[in-house]
Motif scaffolding. Sequence first.
Motif, PDB file in Angstrom:
ATOM      1  N   LEU A  28     -19.533  36.197  -8.091  1.00  0.00           N
ATOM      2  CA  LEU A  28     -20.439  35.367  -7.297  1.00  0.00           C
ATOM      3  C   LEU A  28     -20.183  33.883  -7.511  1.00  0.00           C
ATOM      4  CD1 LEU A  28     -23.455  37.665  -7.943  1.00  0.00           C
ATOM      5  CD2 LEU A  28     -22.700  37.017  -5.660  1.00  0.00           C
ATOM      6  N   GLN A  29     -19.092  33.584  -8.195  1.00  0.00           N
ATOM      7  CA  GLN A  29     -18.640  32.200  -8.385  1.00  0.00           C
ATOM      8  C   GLN A  29     -19.683  31.305  -9.048  1.00  0.00           C
ATOM      9  OE1 GLN A  29     -17.801  33.735  -4.469  1.00  0.00           O
ATOM     10  NE2 GLN A  29     -17.569  31.550  -4.078  1.00  0.00           N
ATOM     11  N   GLN A  30     -20.384  31.869 -10.040  1.00  0.00           N
ATOM     12  CA  GLN A  30     -21.412  31.092 -10.729  1.00  0.00           C
ATOM     13  C   GLN A  30     -20.979  30.888 -12.184  1.00  0.00           C
ATOM     14  OE1 GLN A  30     -24.748  31.009  -8.837  1.00  0.00           O
ATOM     15  NE2 GLN A  30     -23.520  31.931  -7.208  1.00  0.00           N
ATOM     16  N   LEU A  31     -21.360  29.753 -12.729  1.00  0.00           N
ATOM     17  CA  LEU A  31     -21.073  29.480 -14.133  1.00  0.00           C
ATOM     18  C   LEU A  31     -22.236  28.701 -14.720  1.00  0.00           C
ATOM     19  CD1 LEU A  31     -17.815  28.136 -15.728  1.00  0.00           C
ATOM     20  CD2 LEU A  31     -19.942  26.877 -16.044  1.00  0.00           C
ATOM     21  N   ARG A  32     -22.771  29.217 -15.807  1.00  0.00           N
ATOM     22  CA  ARG A  32     -23.832  28.482 -16.494  1.00  0.00           C
ATOM     23  C   ARG A  32     -23.360  28.103 -17.892  1.00  0.00           C
ATOM     24  NH1 ARG A  32     -28.700  32.456 -15.502  1.00  0.00           N
ATOM     25  NH2 ARG A  32     -26.970  33.907 -15.193  1.00  0.00           N
ATOM     26  N   CYS A  33     -23.570  26.855 -18.230  1.00  0.00           N
ATOM     27  CA  CYS A  33     -23.080  26.326 -19.503  1.00  0.00           C
ATOM     28  C   CYS A  33     -24.243  25.763 -20.305  1.00  0.00           C
ATOM     29  CB  CYS A  33     -22.053  25.231 -19.219  1.00  0.00           C
ATOM     30  SG  CYS A  33     -21.369  24.531 -20.727  1.00  0.00           S
ATOM     31  N   LEU A  34     -24.302  26.142 -21.578  1.00  0.00           N
ATOM     32  CA  LEU A  34     -25.367  25.648 -22.451  1.00  0.00           C
ATOM     33  C   LEU A  34     -24.904  24.445 -23.257  1.00  0.00           C
ATOM     34  CD1 LEU A  34     -26.789  28.921 -24.054  1.00  0.00           C
ATOM     35  CD2 LEU A  34     -27.520  27.776 -21.949  1.00  0.00           C
ATOM     36  N   ARG A  35     -25.802  23.486 -23.393  1.00  0.00           N
ATOM     37  CA  ARG A  35     -25.583  22.347 -24.297  1.00  0.00           C
ATOM     38  C   ARG A  35     -26.812  22.279 -25.211  1.00  0.00           C
ATOM     39  NH1 ARG A  35     -20.372  21.126 -22.519  1.00  0.00           N
ATOM     40  NH2 ARG A  35     -20.347  21.148 -20.251  1.00  0.00           N
ATOM     41  N   PRO A  36     -26.734  22.885 -26.400  1.00  0.00           N
ATOM     42  CA  PRO A  36     -27.899  22.888 -27.296  1.00  0.00           C
ATOM     43  C   PRO A  36     -28.292  21.464 -27.694  1.00  0.00           C
ATOM     44  CG  PRO A  36     -26.237  24.460 -28.031  1.00  0.00           C
ATOM     45  CD  PRO A  36     -25.591  23.626 -26.976  1.00  0.00           C
ATOM     46  N   ILE A  37     -29.587  21.207 -27.728  1.00  0.00           N
ATOM     47  CA  ILE A  37     -30.096  19.876 -28.064  1.00  0.00           C
ATOM     48  C   ILE A  37     -30.825  19.897 -29.407  1.00  0.00           C
ATOM     49  CG2 ILE A  37     -31.720  18.060 -27.334  1.00  0.00           C
ATOM     50  CD1 ILE A  37     -31.226  19.089 -24.425  1.00  0.00           C
ATOM     51  N   ALA A  38     -31.579  20.939 -29.639  1.00  0.00           N
ATOM     52  CA  ALA A  38     -32.379  21.090 -30.864  1.00  0.00           C
ATOM     53  C   ALA A  38     -32.636  22.595 -31.030  1.00  0.00           C
ATOM     54  CB  ALA A  38     -33.696  20.328 -30.718  1.00  0.00           C
ATOM     55  N   PRO A  39     -33.199  23.009 -32.175  1.00  0.00           N
ATOM     56  CA  PRO A  39     -33.450  24.448 -32.325  1.00  0.00           C
ATOM     57  C   PRO A  39     -34.249  25.015 -31.147  1.00  0.00           C
ATOM     58  CG  PRO A  39     -33.882  23.327 -34.397  1.00  0.00           C
ATOM     59  CD  PRO A  39     -33.572  22.251 -33.388  1.00  0.00           C
ATOM     60  N   ASP A  40     -35.177  24.205 -30.619  1.00  0.00           N
ATOM     61  CA  ASP A  40     -36.043  24.719 -29.546  1.00  0.00           C
ATOM     62  C   ASP A  40     -35.792  24.008 -28.207  1.00  0.00           C
ATOM     63  OD1 ASP A  40     -36.993  22.260 -30.269  1.00  0.00           O
ATOM     64  OD2 ASP A  40     -39.100  22.849 -30.382  1.00  0.00           O
ATOM     65  N   ARG A  41     -34.626  23.413 -28.037  1.00  0.00           N
ATOM     66  CA  ARG A  41     -34.310  22.729 -26.772  1.00  0.00           C
ATOM     67  C   ARG A  41     -32.844  22.981 -26.411  1.00  0.00           C
ATOM     68  NH1 ARG A  41     -38.871  22.009 -26.867  1.00  0.00           N
ATOM     69  NH2 ARG A  41     -40.197  20.237 -26.379  1.00  0.00           N
ATOM     70  N   THR A  42     -32.631  23.452 -25.203  1.00  0.00           N
ATOM     71  CA  THR A  42     -31.272  23.746 -24.757  1.00  0.00           C
ATOM     72  C   THR A  42     -31.108  23.287 -23.320  1.00  0.00           C
ATOM     73  OG1 THR A  42     -31.314  25.740 -26.138  1.00  0.00           O
ATOM     74  CG2 THR A  42     -29.563  25.596 -24.499  1.00  0.00           C
ATOM     75  N   LEU A  43     -30.120  22.454 -23.096  1.00  0.00           N
ATOM     76  CA  LEU A  43     -29.808  22.071 -21.713  1.00  0.00           C
ATOM     77  C   LEU A  43     -28.897  23.134 -21.119  1.00  0.00           C
ATOM     78  CD1 LEU A  43     -29.497  20.059 -19.274  1.00  0.00           C
ATOM     79  CD2 LEU A  43     -27.564  19.077 -20.519  1.00  0.00           C
ATOM     80  N   SER A  44     -29.238  23.597 -19.917  1.00  0.00           N
ATOM     81  CA  SER A  44     -28.278  24.468 -19.229  1.00  0.00           C
ATOM     82  C   SER A  44     -27.838  23.794 -17.936  1.00  0.00           C
ATOM     83  CB  SER A  44     -28.861  25.853 -18.956  1.00  0.00           C
ATOM     84  OG  SER A  44     -29.904  25.781 -18.004  1.00  0.00           O
ATOM     85  N   GLU A  45     -26.541  23.864 -17.694  1.00  0.00           N
ATOM     86  CA  GLU A  45     -25.971  23.367 -16.441  1.00  0.00           C
ATOM     87  C   GLU A  45     -25.624  24.584 -15.611  1.00  0.00           C
ATOM     88  OE1 GLU A  45     -22.444  21.343 -17.604  1.00  0.00           O
ATOM     89  OE2 GLU A  45     -23.500  19.723 -18.616  1.00  0.00           O
ATOM     90  N   ILE A  46     -26.096  24.594 -14.373  1.00  0.00           N
ATOM     91  CA  ILE A  46     -25.895  25.765 -13.525  1.00  0.00           C
ATOM     92  C   ILE A  46     -25.002  25.349 -12.354  1.00  0.00           C
ATOM     93  CG2 ILE A  46     -27.081  27.602 -12.265  1.00  0.00           C
ATOM     94  CD1 ILE A  46     -29.665  26.691 -13.827  1.00  0.00           C
ATOM     95  N   TRP A  47     -23.769  25.839 -12.394  1.00  0.00           N
ATOM     96  CA  TRP A  47     -22.749  25.440 -11.414  1.00  0.00           C
ATOM     97  C   TRP A  47     -22.403  26.602 -10.495  1.00  0.00           C
ATOM     98  CZ3 TRP A  47     -21.135  20.452 -11.285  1.00  0.00           C
ATOM     99  CH2 TRP A  47     -21.262  19.672 -12.449  1.00  0.00           C
ATOM    100  N   HIS A  48     -21.890  26.292  -9.323  1.00  0.00           N
ATOM    101  CA  HIS A  48     -21.222  27.328  -8.539  1.00  0.00           C
ATOM    102  C   HIS A  48     -19.994  26.739  -7.843  1.00  0.00           C
ATOM    103  CE1 HIS A  48     -23.540  25.568  -5.301  1.00  0.00           C
ATOM    104  NE2 HIS A  48     -23.124  26.436  -4.405  1.00  0.00           N
ATOM    105  N   PHE A  49     -19.153  27.627  -7.337  1.00  0.00           N
ATOM    106  CA  PHE A  49     -17.812  27.243  -6.900  1.00  0.00           C
ATOM    107  C   PHE A  49     -17.492  27.812  -5.518  1.00  0.00           C
ATOM    108  CE2 PHE A  49     -18.014  27.125 -11.430  1.00  0.00           C
ATOM    109  CZ  PHE A  49     -17.243  26.041 -11.808  1.00  0.00           C
ATOM    110  N   ARG A  50     -16.596  27.116  -4.840  1.00  0.00           N
ATOM    111  CA  ARG A  50     -16.024  27.633  -3.599  1.00  0.00           C
ATOM    112  C   ARG A  50     -14.682  28.279  -3.910  1.00  0.00           C
ATOM    113  NH1 ARG A  50     -17.631  25.600   1.407  1.00  0.00           N
ATOM    114  NH2 ARG A  50     -19.265  24.025   1.246  1.00  0.00           N
ATOM    115  N   LEU A  51     -14.418  29.412  -3.254  1.00  0.00           N
ATOM    116  CA  LEU A  51     -13.087  30.002  -3.338  1.00  0.00           C
ATOM    117  C   LEU A  51     -12.219  29.255  -2.335  1.00  0.00           C
ATOM    118  CD1 LEU A  51     -14.071  33.797  -3.223  1.00  0.00           C
ATOM    119  CD2 LEU A  51     -13.576  32.405  -5.257  1.00  0.00           C
ATOM    120  N   LYS A  52     -11.193  28.576  -2.810  1.00  0.00           N
ATOM    121  CA  LYS A  52     -10.335  27.833  -1.879  1.00  0.00           C
ATOM    122  C   LYS A  52      -9.678  28.790  -0.900  1.00  0.00           C
ATOM    123  CE  LYS A  52      -8.839  23.632  -4.257  1.00  0.00           C
ATOM    124  NZ  LYS A  52      -7.660  22.967  -4.857  1.00  0.00           N
ATOM    125  N   GLY A  53      -9.695  28.426   0.345  1.00  0.00           N
ATOM    126  CA  GLY A  53      -9.003  29.230   1.356  1.00  0.00           C
ATOM    127  C   GLY A  53      -9.801  30.424   1.857  1.00  0.00           C
TER     128      GLY A  53
END
Length: 431
Positions: free
Chosen positions: A320-345
């Motif tokens: 489904l061309q999705q990618l989620r990436c975690l960037r931990p900030i503190a024991p009880d805080r986590t940034l998540s980046e939620i990306w998606h992609f196009r299939l070229k062509g």
Amino acid sequence: MDKDIARLVEPDRVHRTVYTDAEIFDAEMDKIFERIWVYCGHESQVKAPGDYYAVTIGRQPMIMVRQNDGSIQVLYNRCPHRGVQVIGNRQGNTGSALVCSYHAWSFHLDGSVRAIPLAQGYENTRLTRDNPDSAMKRAARVDSYRGFVFASLVPDGPTLREFLGEARVAFDDMCDRSPVGEVEVVPVCHRVIQHSNWKFFMENQLDALHPSVTHQSTGISAGRVERRLKAEGAATPLYYHYLSTFASSFEQWDKVQTINFPHGHGILKAYMGLRPNDPDTQEYEALLVQAYGKEKTEEYLSRSIHHVLVYPYLSVQSPLQQLRCLRPIAPDRTLSEIWHFRLKGAPEAIYRRSLWYYNLVNSPATMINADDLENWTKGQWGLQSKGGDWVSFHRWYGDDREDNGVVYSNHGTSEAVMRNQFRAWAQYMTA
Ligand SMILES: [Fe+2]
């Protein structure tokens, strides 16, 4: 610390403090996130020379910068003069130089010194421009796999390929679905602060025991609409199916296998029918056959994958061309980046399909993600309490099959996933 780790992580349970303790969190940053290969972004995020994207690796503010020769560097976002962050925005183009806003020290795109204003005051000091200390510091290693860029802050350790191991299939599976073998990032992402330890998210991704409970209300409602449309003879768009599948029975979830690799990586096999037989899909598959032939196309489209986890911070849903990436900030805080992609062509309709999933399942505004987020927050609160010391991973303990370091669950609802993640965690923390 080593003795403590052995005391906190047992094969079938872990102590609550691994989710809550600030010292353990700091040790995780030192021993894991600031050593291993961390995902910075996709190379299509920085297309032209001077394009940059700011990213956090462990606790370190970094910038991924496209160079004049087309390569990508990852630099510490810090001016060597007085330590000010050189780039203040998340993304943009810096032109031919990185310039500090405080005293106008300027740097080439690779971090080397371009100009120190009023140079004559430095002549007899230790900080002349040929001193390496007057350049912006670089990440020790930068490498990419099929367009996905990673950096490691230490010079030694496994190569990127070794680190990814079998989890490489996440990127192969996504790229192979493009008739030209490449994806392009959709250049905006959802950024969500999870009020919980990063491990909650990683465990949850392959947790087939939770959807029919956590996502029951959404799944059942979507299933009702889906059935009504069918009964009326109307089209039932795939996106109802995205949601209704969450309400599958325990028995169905139990049949979905997890494969658990060394380093904590893992796969939840496919459970959603994601290969409909509509005209858009037919057109798309014809393009793949043209590019790769029938046999390869079949191989690419029939890999059994729903999620691939790159432990400890990435969840990739390659079909489904999705990618989620975690960037931990503190024991009880986590940034998540939620990306998606196009299939070229690939046809626009295939992208739309992924956009629906992005918006309906992974977006923070959906009922799916929101229900998960609530559980993780409540989980964090529970583990911060004195209501008990241990977190249980006993389900189907002793039942899974291990072959060559890879653990195959006999039951989708086995807590093999968490046991495997903590095995990797303990290895990192005691290395
Ligand atoms: Fe969930």
